[in-house]
Design a protein around this motif. Structure first.
Motif, PDB file in Angstrom:
ATOM      1  N   SER A  69       0.850  -1.195   0.000  1.00  0.00           N
ATOM      2  CA  SER A  69       0.000   0.000   0.000  1.00  0.00           C
ATOM      3  C   SER A  69       0.883   1.242   0.000  1.00  0.00           C
ATOM      4  N   GLN A  70       0.316   2.348  -0.389  1.00  0.00           N
ATOM      5  CA  GLN A  70       1.086   3.590  -0.476  1.00  0.00           C
ATOM      6  C   GLN A  70       1.513   4.098   0.889  1.00  0.00           C
ATOM      7  N   ASP A  71       0.851   3.654   1.947  1.00  0.00           N
ATOM      8  CA  ASP A  71       1.191   4.071   3.306  1.00  0.00           C
ATOM      9  C   ASP A  71       2.211   3.148   3.966  1.00  0.00           C
ATOM     10  N   GLU A 125       6.766  -6.968   0.691  1.00  0.00           N
ATOM     11  CA  GLU A 125       6.865  -8.208  -0.073  1.00  0.00           C
ATOM     12  C   GLU A 125       8.036  -8.110  -1.035  1.00  0.00           C
ATOM     13  N   ASP A 126       8.549  -9.241  -1.438  1.00  0.00           N
ATOM     14  CA  ASP A 126       9.576  -9.304  -2.473  1.00  0.00           C
ATOM     15  C   ASP A 126       8.910  -9.730  -3.773  1.00  0.00           C
ATOM     16  N   TYR A 159       2.150  -2.370  -6.587  1.00  0.00           N
ATOM     17  CA  TYR A 159       3.005  -2.216  -5.417  1.00  0.00           C
ATOM     18  C   TYR A 159       3.604  -0.819  -5.409  1.00  0.00           C
ATOM     19  N   TYR A 160       4.273  -0.482  -4.310  1.00  0.00           N
ATOM     20  CA  TYR A 160       4.811   0.863  -4.122  1.00  0.00           C
ATOM     21  C   TYR A 160       6.264   0.813  -3.664  1.00  0.00           C
ATOM     22  N   ARG A 211       5.616   8.451  -4.340  1.00  0.00           N
ATOM     23  CA  ARG A 211       6.023   7.053  -4.485  1.00  0.00           C
ATOM     24  C   ARG A 211       6.068   6.660  -5.966  1.00  0.00           C
ATOM     25  N   SER A 212       6.848   5.628  -6.249  1.00  0.00           N
ATOM     26  CA  SER A 212       6.781   4.974  -7.547  1.00  0.00           C
ATOM     27  C   SER A 212       5.808   3.820  -7.408  1.00  0.00           C
TER      28      SER A 212
END
Length: 123
Positions: free
Chosen positions: A7-9, A14-15, A42-43, A32-33
Motif C-alpha cells: 500500500s502507499q502508506d 513483499e519481495d 506495489y509501491y 512514491r513509484s
C-alpha cells in the motif's frame, strides 16, 4: 527481487521478481513509484529515474516511455500505434493492463523496443 510495499502508506513488505514488472510510474501526489506487475500493484520510494538506472545495471531492459514512467521491454506483447499504448498480454480486454507512451518519445521508444524485444506485435 525488489522489496516493495502493498500500500502507499507502507502496508506489508513483499519481495517481487523484477522480470514480473510490466511498468513503473512516479506518482507525485503520494511521493512514491507505483509498480504494475503480474501479481498486482506495489509501491516503492524514490523516482523512476533512480530505479531505471538500478534495474538496468542488473541486466534488465527497461526504457522511458514518459518523463515519469518506465517499462519492462521484455514483457511488452503488443503496441497500439494509434493510441500509443503498450500491452502485456495477447488477448486485450477492457481490464488489460496498458501503459501509455508519450507522443514525443514514441518513435525512439519503438526503435529501441523492436531491437530489445523483436517478438512485439505492432497494431
Amino acid at each position: 527481487m525488489l522489496s516493495v510495499t502493498t500500500s502507499q502508506d507502507g502496508g506489508k513488505i513483499e519481495d517481487i521478481h523484477i522480470e514480473n514488472i510490466f511498468y513503473m510510474a512516479w506518482e507525485g501526489t503520494i511521493d512514491r513509484s507505483i509498480i504494475y506487475s503480474t501479481e498486482g500493484t506495489y509501491y516503492l520510494p524514490g523516482p523512476v529515474k533512480y530505479w531505471l538506472n538500478a534495474i538496468n545495471n542488473m541486466g534488465y531492459k527497461f526504457l522511458h516511455v514518459d518523463r515519469a514512467t518506465i517499462i519492462n521491454t521484455e514483457n511488452v506483447v503488443s503496441v497500439n500505434s494509434i493510441y500509443k499504448e503498450a500491452y502485456f498480454e495477447s488477448e486485450i480486454t477492457k481490464r488489460s493492463v496498458r501503459c501509455e507512451i508519450v507522443n514525443h518519445r514514441y518513435k525512439s521508444f519503438m526503435e529501441e523496443l523492436t531491437v530489445m524485444n523483436p517478438r512485439v506485435v505492432l497494431t
